[in-house]
Design a protein around this motif. Structure first.
Motif, PDB file in Angstrom:
ATOM      1  N   LEU A   1       0.873  -1.294   0.061  1.00 18.80           N
ATOM      2  CA  LEU A   1      -0.080  -0.083   0.052  1.00 18.80           C
ATOM      3  C   LEU A   1       0.841   1.094   0.065  1.00 18.80           C
ATOM      4  N   GLY A   2       0.602   2.284  -0.960  1.00 21.09           N
ATOM      5  CA  GLY A   2       1.377   3.458  -0.988  1.00 21.09           C
ATOM      6  C   GLY A   2       2.785   3.285  -2.118  1.00 21.09           C
ATOM      7  N   GLN A   3       3.227   2.037  -2.175  1.00 22.15           N
ATOM      8  CA  GLN A   3       4.306   1.807  -3.065  1.00 22.15           C
ATOM      9  C   GLN A   3       4.126   2.401  -4.373  1.00 22.15           C
ATOM     10  N   ARG A   4       5.087   3.199  -4.919  1.00 29.08           N
ATOM     11  CA  ARG A   4       5.339   3.500  -6.225  1.00 29.08           C
ATOM     12  C   ARG A   4       5.584   2.297  -7.064  1.00 29.08           C
ATOM     13  N   TYR A   5       5.081   2.276  -8.450  1.00 33.75           N
ATOM     14  CA  TYR A   5       5.664   1.368  -9.356  1.00 33.75           C
ATOM     15  C   TYR A   5       5.603   1.979 -10.547  1.00 33.75           C
ATOM     16  N   LEU A   6       6.307   1.571 -11.632  1.00 33.37           N
ATOM     17  CA  LEU A   6       6.468   2.118 -13.004  1.00 33.37           C
ATOM     18  C   LEU A   6       6.008   0.737 -13.756  1.00 33.37           C
ATOM     19  N   LEU A   7       5.652   1.091 -14.923  1.00 30.82           N
ATOM     20  CA  LEU A   7       5.393   0.017 -16.126  1.00 30.82           C
ATOM     21  C   LEU A   7       6.496  -0.177 -17.172  1.00 30.82           C
ATOM     22  N   ARG A   8       7.337  -1.190 -17.341  1.00 32.72           N
ATOM     23  CA  ARG A   8       8.236  -1.318 -18.462  1.00 32.72           C
ATOM     24  C   ARG A   8       7.703  -2.354 -19.568  1.00 32.72           C
ATOM     25  N   PHE A   9       7.581  -1.832 -20.473  1.00 33.20           N
ATOM     26  CA  PHE A   9       7.138  -2.424 -21.748  1.00 33.20           C
ATOM     27  C   PHE A   9       8.442  -2.751 -22.617  1.00 33.20           C
ATOM     28  N   ARG A  10       8.645  -3.915 -23.222  1.00 34.65           N
ATOM     29  CA  ARG A  10       9.696  -4.399 -24.056  1.00 34.65           C
ATOM     30  C   ARG A  10       9.080  -4.954 -25.292  1.00 34.65           C
ATOM     31  N   ASN A  11       9.534  -4.253 -26.333  1.00 33.52           N
ATOM     32  CA  ASN A  11       9.447  -4.671 -27.757  1.00 33.52           C
ATOM     33  C   ASN A  11      10.493  -5.792 -28.393  1.00 33.52           C
ATOM     34  N   GLY A  12      10.371  -6.916 -28.261  1.00 39.57           N
ATOM     35  CA  GLY A  12      11.302  -7.932 -28.733  1.00 39.57           C
ATOM     36  C   GLY A  12      11.186  -8.282 -30.111  1.00 39.57           C
ATOM     37  N   THR A  13      10.691  -7.411 -31.079  1.00 39.07           N
ATOM     38  CA  THR A  13      10.468  -7.672 -32.470  1.00 39.07           C
ATOM     39  C   THR A  13      11.214  -6.646 -33.288  1.00 39.07           C
ATOM     40  N   SER A  14      11.280  -7.211 -34.547  1.00 38.54           N
ATOM     41  CA  SER A  14      12.164  -6.259 -35.424  1.00 38.54           C
ATOM     42  C   SER A  14      11.337  -5.051 -35.992  1.00 38.54           C
ATOM     43  N   ARG A  15      10.141  -4.779 -35.497  1.00 38.08           N
ATOM     44  CA  ARG A  15       9.250  -3.675 -36.094  1.00 38.08           C
ATOM     45  C   ARG A  15       9.060  -2.735 -34.890  1.00 38.08           C
ATOM     46  N   ARG A  16       8.887  -1.421 -35.514  1.00 39.07           N
ATOM     47  CA  ARG A  16       8.309  -0.347 -34.390  1.00 39.07           C
ATOM     48  C   ARG A  16       7.004  -0.560 -34.140  1.00 39.07           C
ATOM     49  N   VAL A  17       6.623  -0.187 -32.757  1.00 40.20           N
ATOM     50  CA  VAL A  17       5.193  -0.491 -32.406  1.00 40.20           C
ATOM     51  C   VAL A  17       4.994   0.898 -31.653  1.00 40.20           C
TER      52      VAL A  17
END
Length: 155
Positions: free
Chosen positions: A58-74
């Motif tokens: 409760l109260g803890q800050r978090y961030l979201l990390r997305f990884r694109n493991g493909t050869s295309r821009r998204v």
């Protein structure tokens, strides 16, 4: 502080192949998403019935990390608690997103409130959530991502 689970249901829409968003695990094909603490360390997760749950305090800050493991821009359109992370409005597949380069990563540290500032993501009770403060707590605890691969030019 007592731990609170955050349901991280990863929604991926790969237009034009899929007609609508679908619920998939936090790792799907060449894409993945994880919740990390303020120091960048992944938070503990567990899988249950096709969903990934994140354990935080409760109260803890978090961030979201997305990884694109493909050869295309998204383009990644992200939401937390049913709110678009770019503008804080109700989430929509038509929302603006972030461009992630091939084999690149994106870290989202909160709801964008201006070009310079964000409202941090924090584990909270439903009644104190960002979505509840904006009048709609229906999707509290859900992280959504729509991933749109860049179209390749016709030969």
């Amino acid at each position: 502080m007592r731990p609170i689970p955050l349901a991280a249901a990863l929604l991926v829409a790969c237009a034009p192949r899929l007609p609508a968003a679908q619920e998939v695990p936090a790792r799907w094909g060449g894409y993945s998403v994880e919740a990390v603490d303020a120091a960048g360390r992944p938070l503990p997760t567990f899988e249950h019935r096709g969903r990934t749950f994140v354990l935080g305090s409760l109260g803890q800050r978090y961030l979201l990390r997305f990884r694109n493991g493909t050869s295309r821009r998204v383009e990644v359109v992200a939401s937390v608690d049913g709110r678009d992370v770019v503008d804080g409005r109700p989430a929509s597949l038509a929302g603006r997103g972030y461009v992630v380069e091939p084999f690149g990563a994106l870290t989202v540290d909160g709801f964008r409130t201006s070009a310079e500032t964000v409202a941090a993501f924090r584990f909270s009770t439903v009644s104190r959530s960002y979505a509840a403060q904006r009048g709609d707590a229906q999707d509290v605890g859900v992280v959504g991502l729509a991933v749109f691969p860049e179209r390749r030019p016709a030969p």
